[in-house]
Design a protein around this motif. Structure first.
Motif, PDB file in Angstrom:
ATOM      1  N   LYS A 143      56.271   3.653 -74.361  1.00 38.37           N
ATOM      2  CA  LYS A 143      56.839   3.134 -75.602  1.00 38.37           C
ATOM      3  C   LYS A 143      57.797   1.987 -75.281  1.00 38.37           C
ATOM      4  N   PRO A 144      57.230   0.822 -74.954  1.00 40.36           N
ATOM      5  CA  PRO A 144      58.090  -0.318 -74.613  1.00 40.36           C
ATOM      6  C   PRO A 144      58.880  -0.795 -75.832  1.00 40.36           C
ATOM      7  N   ILE A 145      59.975  -1.487 -75.562  1.00 39.83           N
ATOM      8  CA  ILE A 145      60.788  -1.980 -76.667  1.00 39.83           C
ATOM      9  C   ILE A 145      60.027  -3.054 -77.438  1.00 39.83           C
ATOM     10  N   THR A 146      60.387  -3.214 -78.685  1.00 38.02           N
ATOM     11  CA  THR A 146      59.701  -4.160 -79.565  1.00 38.02           C
ATOM     12  C   THR A 146      60.245  -5.574 -79.365  1.00 38.02           C
ATOM     13  N   GLU A 147      59.537  -6.547 -79.934  1.00 40.47           N
ATOM     14  CA  GLU A 147      59.993  -7.936 -79.856  1.00 40.47           C
ATOM     15  C   GLU A 147      61.337  -8.095 -80.554  1.00 40.47           C
ATOM     16  N   ARG A 148      61.516  -7.401 -81.651  1.00 41.07           N
ATOM     17  CA  ARG A 148      62.810  -7.481 -82.341  1.00 41.07           C
ATOM     18  C   ARG A 148      63.923  -6.957 -81.441  1.00 41.07           C
ATOM     19  N   GLU A 149      63.656  -5.872 -80.712  1.00 38.67           N
ATOM     20  CA  GLU A 149      64.672  -5.329 -79.809  1.00 38.67           C
ATOM     21  C   GLU A 149      64.947  -6.291 -78.658  1.00 38.67           C
ATOM     22  N   ARG A 150      63.922  -6.995 -78.193  1.00 36.89           N
ATOM     23  CA  ARG A 150      64.123  -8.002 -77.146  1.00 36.89           C
ATOM     24  C   ARG A 150      65.085  -9.081 -77.635  1.00 36.89           C
ATOM     25  N   GLN A 151      64.892  -9.518 -78.865  1.00 37.10           N
ATOM     26  CA  GLN A 151      65.772 -10.550 -79.405  1.00 37.10           C
ATOM     27  C   GLN A 151      67.183 -10.008 -79.637  1.00 37.10           C
ATOM     28  N   ASP A 152      67.278  -8.730 -80.019  1.00 34.85           N
ATOM     29  CA  ASP A 152      68.605  -8.117 -80.160  1.00 34.85           C
ATOM     30  C   ASP A 152      69.333  -8.124 -78.816  1.00 34.85           C
ATOM     31  N   ILE A 153      68.591  -7.815 -77.744  1.00 31.89           N
ATOM     32  CA  ILE A 153      69.179  -7.838 -76.402  1.00 31.89           C
ATOM     33  C   ILE A 153      69.690  -9.239 -76.085  1.00 31.89           C
ATOM     34  N   ARG A 154      68.875 -10.239 -76.398  1.00 29.97           N
ATOM     35  CA  ARG A 154      69.280 -11.622 -76.113  1.00 29.97           C
ATOM     36  C   ARG A 154      70.556 -11.987 -76.879  1.00 29.97           C
ATOM     37  N   HIS A 155      70.612 -11.628 -78.161  1.00 30.38           N
ATOM     38  CA  HIS A 155      71.805 -11.932 -78.951  1.00 30.38           C
ATOM     39  C   HIS A 155      73.037 -11.241 -78.364  1.00 30.38           C
ATOM     40  N   LEU A 156      72.887  -9.963 -78.004  1.00 31.38           N
ATOM     41  CA  LEU A 156      74.023  -9.193 -77.488  1.00 31.38           C
ATOM     42  C   LEU A 156      74.477  -9.706 -76.122  1.00 31.38           C
ATOM     43  N   VAL A 157      73.525 -10.052 -75.271  1.00 32.76           N
ATOM     44  CA  VAL A 157      73.895 -10.597 -73.962  1.00 32.76           C
ATOM     45  C   VAL A 157      74.576 -11.951 -74.138  1.00 32.76           C
ATOM     46  N   GLY A 158      74.095 -12.739 -75.092  1.00 30.98           N
ATOM     47  CA  GLY A 158      74.740 -14.020 -75.363  1.00 30.98           C
ATOM     48  C   GLY A 158      76.207 -13.844 -75.707  1.00 30.98           C
ATOM     49  N   GLU A 159      76.503 -12.865 -76.564  1.00 32.38           N
ATOM     50  CA  GLU A 159      77.900 -12.604 -76.928  1.00 32.38           C
ATOM     51  C   GLU A 159      78.679 -12.032 -75.746  1.00 32.38           C
ATOM     52  N   THR A 160      78.006 -11.257 -74.894  1.00 34.09           N
ATOM     53  CA  THR A 160      78.653 -10.743 -73.683  1.00 34.09           C
ATOM     54  C   THR A 160      79.101 -11.894 -72.792  1.00 34.09           C
ATOM     55  N   LEU A 161      78.208 -12.850 -72.572  1.00 36.33           N
ATOM     56  CA  LEU A 161      78.527 -13.975 -71.692  1.00 36.33           C
ATOM     57  C   LEU A 161      79.630 -14.845 -72.280  1.00 36.33           C
ATOM     58  N   ARG A 162      79.584 -15.049 -73.598  1.00 38.71           N
ATOM     59  CA  ARG A 162      80.645 -15.834 -74.241  1.00 38.71           C
ATOM     60  C   ARG A 162      82.006 -15.168 -74.037  1.00 38.71           C
TER      61      ARG A 162
END
Length: 364
Positions: free
Chosen positions: A39-58
């Motif tokens: 049960k791999p993560i969905t494309e929406r979850e991939r984008q959620d990860i990207r958004h959250l990591v972006g805020e982490t790096l900021r």
């Protein structure tokens, strides 16, 4: 403010940003924990990860900058071990980038670039002391506020990626925090998918006290704030609000509901404003007044020197009055609807000295 208090406050700001970075990364990791072969993560979850990591790096980048600022301007401050900058790199930046690599996501260079550093020590002192004159409006963190639709004695305040609920206690400096500061996306996790991490303006839905319009950049979303779900959006503001498109308002700085006409609200964008009729659920909004230059029509704001507005909120004790916030200042105004006879009731004054709750939340 004494140097000791300044030192304590700057240290608190440093720890707040560090906590934000940790929380963003933890939320991203919780999503990755769901990734299973069957049960791999969905494309929406991939984008959620990207958004959250972006805020982490900021946030992590700001932590390092704050740490260096404090070491430079407040060498006596006790901000923990001397390897903090390395710790941020090893425990926030590296793991965040590893998540991007794991899921084939690209890093945006803008995540690491901040033209404005609203939480930085040096920026903070220049703003407070008005050194070099006022900064450009883009130099302020996103701020917004709204009376709680379900409790008129409480208000939501937003600053940067954080939010808090306060009791404003009009007419006094007895305001206090009801719910301590947290990430906006902690309160409403549905906003992660909408890529809304900061809020420029917020307007409660007059047709449903459980809903509110969140404006962020050039987009907005209608959110059920009780059930933590997106009702509509995110969508481009000018594509869904004909009135704001006609006014040329691609972004919204503040919204103030009309005190007596429930289907009208004042929208502020840069140095302009417009009174707008809107009908929730339908694209039938229209301009009632404007767009006009704020200081040409609001004599109170002209007198206060408020050429633009960061946020605005109705006085819960008097619907004819509203608090306007700009930069480090605020002013209480009797808006005298339908006239240009508005006048200052109190202010302008520093938010930092007159709103203990917002100072304690590190929002000002």
């Amino acid at each position: 403010m004494s140097r000791r208090l300044e030192t304590d406050e700057m240290t608190a700001r440093y720890h707040q940003q560090e906590d934000y970075a940790k929380r963003f990364l933890a939320r991203a990791r919780r999503i990755t924990d769901k990734d299973k072969p069957n049960k791999p993560i969905t494309e929406r979850e991939r984008q959620d990860i990207r958004h959250l990591v972006g805020e982490t790096l900021r946030a992590a980048t700001e932590v390092r900058r704050l740490r260096r600022d404090i070491e430079r301007y407040y060498p006596e401050a006790d901000v923990g071990h001397d390897r903090a900058i390395d710790w941020v790199h090893d425990n926030l930046l590296v793991p965040g980038r590893a998540l991007l690599d794991q899921f084939g996501l690209e890093e945006d260079p803008e995540w690491m670039e901040q033209v404005c550093r609203p939480h930085g020590v040096w920026h903070y002192h220049r703003m407070r002391r008005s050194a070099d004159g006022l900064f450009d409006t883009n130099c302020e963190p996103a701020r917004a506020c709204m009376i709680d639709p379900g409790d008129a004695q409480q208000a939501y305040f937003f600053a940067d990626v954080g939010m808090a609920i306060i009791d404003p206690r009009p007419g006094s400096t007895g305001d206090f925090i009801v719910q301590k500061p947290m990430l906006i996306v902690q309160r409403w996790s549905c906003l992660v998918a909408a890529n809304i991490f900061t809020v420029d303006a917020v307007l409660s839905n007059r047709a449903n006290k459980h809903e509110a319009y969140f404006f962020s950049g050039e987009f907005y979303a209608l959110v059920n704030i009780s059930e933590d779900r997106i009702v509509n959006g995110p969508k481009e503001i000018i594509s869904e609000w004909p009135s704001l498109r006609a006014a040329g308002f691609k972004t919204i700085d503040a919204v103030l509901p009309h005190p007596y006409i429930p289907d009208q609200a004042y929208f502020f964008s840069d140095k302009m404003y417009a009174l707008v009729y809107y009908n929730p659920g339908e694209i039938k909004d229209s301009i009632v007044i404007g767009p006009k230059v704020i200081t040409n029509e609001w004599s109170s704001l002209r007198e206060a020197g408020f050429h633009y507005i960061d946020s605005a909120m109705t006085n819960p004790d008097n619907p004819e009055e509203a608090y306007f916030f700009r930069g480090s200042d605020y002013v209480l105004v009797n808006i005298c609807p339908g006239t240009t006879d508005d006048y200052i009731v109190n202010g302008p004054k520093l938010v930092h000295t007159e709103w203990p709750s917002l100072r304690a939340a590190l929002f000002y």
